[in-house]
Design a protein around this motif. Structure first.
Motif, PDB file in Angstrom:
ATOM      1  N   GLU A 239      -4.413  -2.502  -5.386  1.00 25.09           N
ATOM      2  CA  GLU A 239      -2.379  -2.625  -4.847  1.00 25.09           C
ATOM      3  C   GLU A 239      -3.012  -2.789  -3.213  1.00 25.09           C
ATOM      4  OE1 GLU A 239       1.096  -1.216  -6.524  1.00 25.09           O
ATOM      5  OE2 GLU A 239      -0.194   0.267  -7.675  1.00 25.09           O
ATOM      6  N   PHE A 240      -3.561  -2.534  -2.877  1.00 26.90           N
ATOM      7  CA  PHE A 240      -3.829  -2.073  -0.803  1.00 26.90           C
ATOM      8  C   PHE A 240      -3.986  -3.274  -0.753  1.00 26.90           C
ATOM      9  CE2 PHE A 240      -4.529   1.958  -2.419  1.00 26.90           C
ATOM     10  CZ  PHE A 240      -3.403   2.837  -1.824  1.00 26.90           C
ATOM     11  N   TYR A 241      -4.402  -4.255  -1.372  1.00 30.76           N
ATOM     12  CA  TYR A 241      -5.213  -5.508  -1.167  1.00 30.76           C
ATOM     13  C   TYR A 241      -4.074  -6.377  -2.488  1.00 30.76           C
ATOM     14  CZ  TYR A 241      -8.884  -2.728  -0.055  1.00 30.76           C
ATOM     15  OH  TYR A 241     -10.225  -2.174   0.267  1.00 30.76           O
TER      16      TYR A 241
ATOM     17  N   PHE B  20      -5.049   0.856  -8.789  1.00 27.89           N
ATOM     18  CA  PHE B  20      -4.485   1.558  -7.807  1.00 27.89           C
ATOM     19  C   PHE B  20      -4.994   1.131  -6.475  1.00 27.89           C
ATOM     20  CE2 PHE B  20      -4.603   5.528  -5.301  1.00 27.89           C
ATOM     21  CZ  PHE B  20      -3.291   5.665  -5.058  1.00 27.89           C
TER      22      PHE B  20
ATOM     23  N   GLU C 182      -6.180  12.426 -13.557  1.00 25.31           N
ATOM     24  CA  GLU C 182      -6.036  12.154 -13.791  1.00 25.31           C
ATOM     25  C   GLU C 182      -5.871  10.886 -14.485  1.00 25.31           C
ATOM     26  OE1 GLU C 182      -3.018  11.849 -11.397  1.00 25.31           O
ATOM     27  OE2 GLU C 182      -4.710  13.144 -11.503  1.00 25.31           O
ATOM     28  N   MET C 183      -6.261   9.807 -13.928  1.00 29.60           N
ATOM     29  CA  MET C 183      -5.978   7.891 -14.139  1.00 29.60           C
ATOM     30  C   MET C 183      -6.881   8.250 -14.986  1.00 29.60           C
ATOM     31  SD  MET C 183      -4.470   6.867 -10.060  1.00 29.60           S
ATOM     32  CE  MET C 183      -3.838   5.105 -10.501  1.00 29.60           C
TER      33      MET C 183
ATOM     34  N   ALA D 296       2.531   2.133  -3.237  1.00 29.85           N
ATOM     35  CA  ALA D 296       1.143   2.130  -4.352  1.00 29.85           C
ATOM     36  C   ALA D 296       1.301   3.205  -4.297  1.00 29.85           C
ATOM     37  CB  ALA D 296       0.249   1.633  -4.252  1.00 29.85           C
ATOM     38  N   ILE D 297       0.815   3.842  -2.650  1.00 28.11           N
ATOM     39  CA  ILE D 297       0.583   5.457  -2.871  1.00 28.11           C
ATOM     40  C   ILE D 297       2.191   6.224  -3.202  1.00 28.11           C
ATOM     41  CG2 ILE D 297       0.895   7.344  -0.989  1.00 28.11           C
ATOM     42  CD1 ILE D 297      -1.354   5.451   0.864  1.00 28.11           C
TER      43      ILE D 297
ATOM     44  N   GLY E 220       0.664  -1.024   0.198  1.00 25.15           N
ATOM     45  CA  GLY E 220       0.064  -0.040  -0.275  1.00 25.15           C
ATOM     46  C   GLY E 220       0.853   1.055  -0.077  1.00 25.15           C
TER      47      GLY E 220
ATOM     48  N   LYS F 124       4.155   4.913  -5.228  1.00 28.01           N
ATOM     49  CA  LYS F 124       4.132   5.298  -7.246  1.00 28.01           C
ATOM     50  C   LYS F 124       3.722   6.385  -7.827  1.00 28.01           C
ATOM     51  CE  LYS F 124       2.897   1.485  -9.421  1.00 28.01           C
ATOM     52  NZ  LYS F 124       2.464   0.291  -9.630  1.00 28.01           N
ATOM     53  N   ARG F 125       1.825   6.444  -7.438  1.00 27.00           N
ATOM     54  CA  ARG F 125       1.097   7.113  -7.880  1.00 27.00           C
ATOM     55  C   ARG F 125       1.750   8.515  -7.717  1.00 27.00           C
ATOM     56  NH1 ARG F 125      -2.653  10.640  -8.266  1.00 27.00           N
ATOM     57  NH2 ARG F 125      -1.993  11.615  -6.562  1.00 27.00           N
TER      58      ARG F 125
ATOM     59  N   LYS G 177       3.493   9.055   0.772  1.00 34.05           N
ATOM     60  CA  LYS G 177       3.104  10.677  -0.033  1.00 34.05           C
ATOM     61  C   LYS G 177       4.325  11.068   0.276  1.00 34.05           C
ATOM     62  CE  LYS G 177      -1.584  11.472  -0.675  1.00 34.05           C
ATOM     63  NZ  LYS G 177      -1.859  12.199  -1.742  1.00 34.05           N
TER      64      LYS G 177
END
Lengths: 285, 313
Positions: free
Chosen positions: B106-108, B103, B94-95, A8-9, A5, A11-12, A117
């Motif tokens: 990805e948390f799971y 996205f 923007e996604m 993921a944050i 997680g 990377k975004r 972040k």
């Protein structure tokens, strides 16, 4: 801990900032401040006669390490603006756009969200930053000779750490702020405090404790006071740490243990980061 | 089996000068597989309660557990079982739609995130927009995308905060169908709304909240029965040849509050359903009855009655 997680944050955040228009503007500023200052100072170090200020001429004459040390002052000036300008809206914008709730309901802690972040923003600024810093080192090497390995290492690593400090500080204010305007204003305030106002702090204290102002720049007591007070500023800690690595009279901080600037820089990196995580945790209730 | 349990849940927002109690010691249970309605006027404390259930906000006192996990102490574990759709979901414009779902996936620990995201886009009817940026989506599409994002982890509990806000009738109907289908698949639905018809149509049980306090928790049927004792019921009778004498007989019946003449017959206002007895009297008096229609109190009436009583007290 949910490292996937956090990643993921990060990377975004990394890609969205790297592709942003503001990054393009920052790259131009970076190129001017990092490569431009290093190259310009390197050229001047080979032609000391062209420098009107004898102190700077003397410092630059000490070689490529001194060139990198002095160019770090320009980098601190622009790097702090860059860090603030990419992170000022990192939290407040999400709060205003209601996208934060869809992050907060995911299975990771609030501290991890902020860490993600931070890592994304730090990476987005550090990647072009490192490229610029390497170019700066190469241009100095080409013009004034090769700096020492530890100076090159410190110049790049400490600068990247320096970016992280300002990103963390700005994230605290981005979390607290309720509008983008407040976030921008607080960023300007932080930058003003550490780049301009802080230089007045040792002078003011010296005046208050009765040091003679006429000979202040050559007063060893004042230099000691100034070195100590600089440790309480991220810019001071960054410049003093590089000063230790560069060495030389007038560059190496006087009267303080050699490890003090490194410790200060280390603390400046971690304490604001931990505070920002805690503030985010509490403020998103 | 209980999937959400709130015990004396309280949230106080501390201000500079005075505090505001948004949720005041509420307790309720949501059973597995039901559609639980959370009903209340604006500022009743619905969203604050949802934020506490979802682990977004810490209760000032009391506790709430989700699938057996405390929403604060086991916050991360509790959140794994929840899919949340906030009232006004915001996205990274923007996604692309599909990238946004990937996205969130990805948390799971999902094995094939893209496949799952594609399936969800198809399910919510946005398969033609998978590669479009979210900022180009309409409000209704964003709501559906929010539903997809809340389903990315196959949650046991779906929490919807005012799902119909800003949707057109077609969008509302589609959204309700999707939610109903999910409930049929075993997903527990916690639906917060101030739209009474929505709750009436979709929910098995309702919790009515007003000024941070629960004023009733029961099925709509049971609430109707309870409130029906205290409220009025209308028996509309379309008939020909009702004389004044017959009207007097009906008026004198027990539980009849009043009788009103209508264009096609009479309306008997009563405190319980007296339609069989009235029908008998009419038939005995040779009145030609063409239809009898009984209207029981709607959720709207129950709601207004309960919230009105609380406001008066």
């Amino acid at each position: 801990m949910n490292p996937k997680g956090v990643f993921a944050i990060a990377k975004r955040e990394f890609f969205s900032n790297l592709k942003s228009v503001r990054m393009l503007i920052l790259l131009i500023l970076f190129a001017l401040a990092v490569i431009g200052s290093a190259y310009g100072l390197a050229v001047l170090s080979t032609k000391p006669g062209m420098i009107p200020n004898p102190e700077i001429a003397e410092a630059l004459s000490m070689g490529p390490n001194a060139v990198l040390f002095i160019s770090a002052s320009f980098i601190a000036f622009v790097g702090s603006i860059a860090a603030i300008s990419i992170s000022f809206d990192s939290i407040v914008k999400e709060k205003l756009a209601n996208s934060l709730d869809l992050l907060l309901c995911r299975p990771l802690s609030k501290r991890e969200i902020l860490l993600g972040k931070f890592l994304g923003l730090w990476g987005a600024l550090s990647l072009p930053g490192i490229i610029m810093l390497v170019c700066a080192v190469l241009s100095v090497t080409n013009v004034a000779g090769m700096p020492s390995e530890k100076m090159m290492f410190g110049f790049i690593v400490f600068t990247v750490i320096f970016f992280g400090i300002f990103i963390s500080i700005q994230q605290i204010f981005s979390t607290i702020s309720k509008t983008l305007g407040t976030a921008i204003l607080s960023g300007i305030g932080i930058w003003f405090l550490f780049t301009l106002f802080w230089t007045l702090v040792p002078l003011s204290i010296a005046y208050l404790i009765g040091m003679p102002m006429e000979t202040i720049q050559t007063n060893p007591e004042y230099n000691l006071l100034s070195s100590k007070i600089d440790l309480f500023s991220p810019i001071g800690a960054y410049e003093r740490s590089l000063g230790i690595l560069a060495g030389g009279k007038g560059i190496r901080p006087e009267g303080i243990p050699y490890w003090a600037p490194f410790l200060s820089l280390f603390l400046w990196f971690f304490i604001p980061l931990l505070i920002s995580m805690e503030v985010f945790h509490r403020r998103t209730e | 089996m209980c999937v959400i349990e709130a015990q004396n849940l309280t949230k106080v927002f501390k201000g500079f000068r005075k505090s505001f109690t948004a949720v005041d010691s509420i307790s309720f249970r949501v059973e597995k597989g039901e559609v639980f309605g959370f009903l209340g006027p604006n500022a009743a404390g619905k969203t604050t309660t949802i934020r506490m259930i979802s682990g977004l906000s810490r209760p000032t006192s009391g506790r709430v557990s989700v699938c057996g996990y405390d929403s604060i102490l086991d916050n991360v574990k509790a959140k794994k079982h929840i899919g949340l759709i906030p009232e006004t979901p915001g996205f990274y414009g923007e996604m692309k739609g599909i990238d946004l779902l990937c996205f969130y996936a990805e948390f799971y620990s999902l094995s094939d995130r893209r496949k799952k995201a594609k399936e969800l886009m198809e399910r919510i009817g946005l398969d033609d927009f998978t590669d479009k940026k979210v900022k180009t989506y309409s409000h209704g599409m964003k709501k559906r995308l929010a539903l997809a994002s809340s389903l990315i982890n196959d949650p046991e509990i779906l929490i919807l905060d005012e799902p119909s806000t800003g949707l057109d009738p077609k969008g509302i109907s589609l959204f309700r169908k999707l939610v109903k289908d999910l409930n049929n698949e075993g997903v527990t639905v916690f639906l917060s709304s101030h739209i009474l018809s929505e709750v009436e149509q979709m929910c098995d049980r309702v919790c009515i909240l007003n000024k941070g306090k629960i004023i009733a928790v029961d099925s709509i049927e049971n609430l109707s029965k309870k409130i029906g004792m205290k409220t009025q019921m209308n028996v509309f009778i379309d008939a020909e040849g009702i004389t004044d004498n017959v009207l007097d007989v009906v008026r004198k019946m027990s539980d009849v509050l009043r009788v009103e003449k209508t264009g096609t017959g009479i309306n008997v206002v009563c405190s319980r359903n007296v339609s069989p007895a009235v029908n008998e009297i009419l038939v005995r008096n040779r009145v030609k009855v063409s239809s009898i229609r009984v209207t029981e109190p709607s959720l709207e009436e129950i709601f207004l009655k309960l919230t009105g009583e609380q406001n008066e007290s």
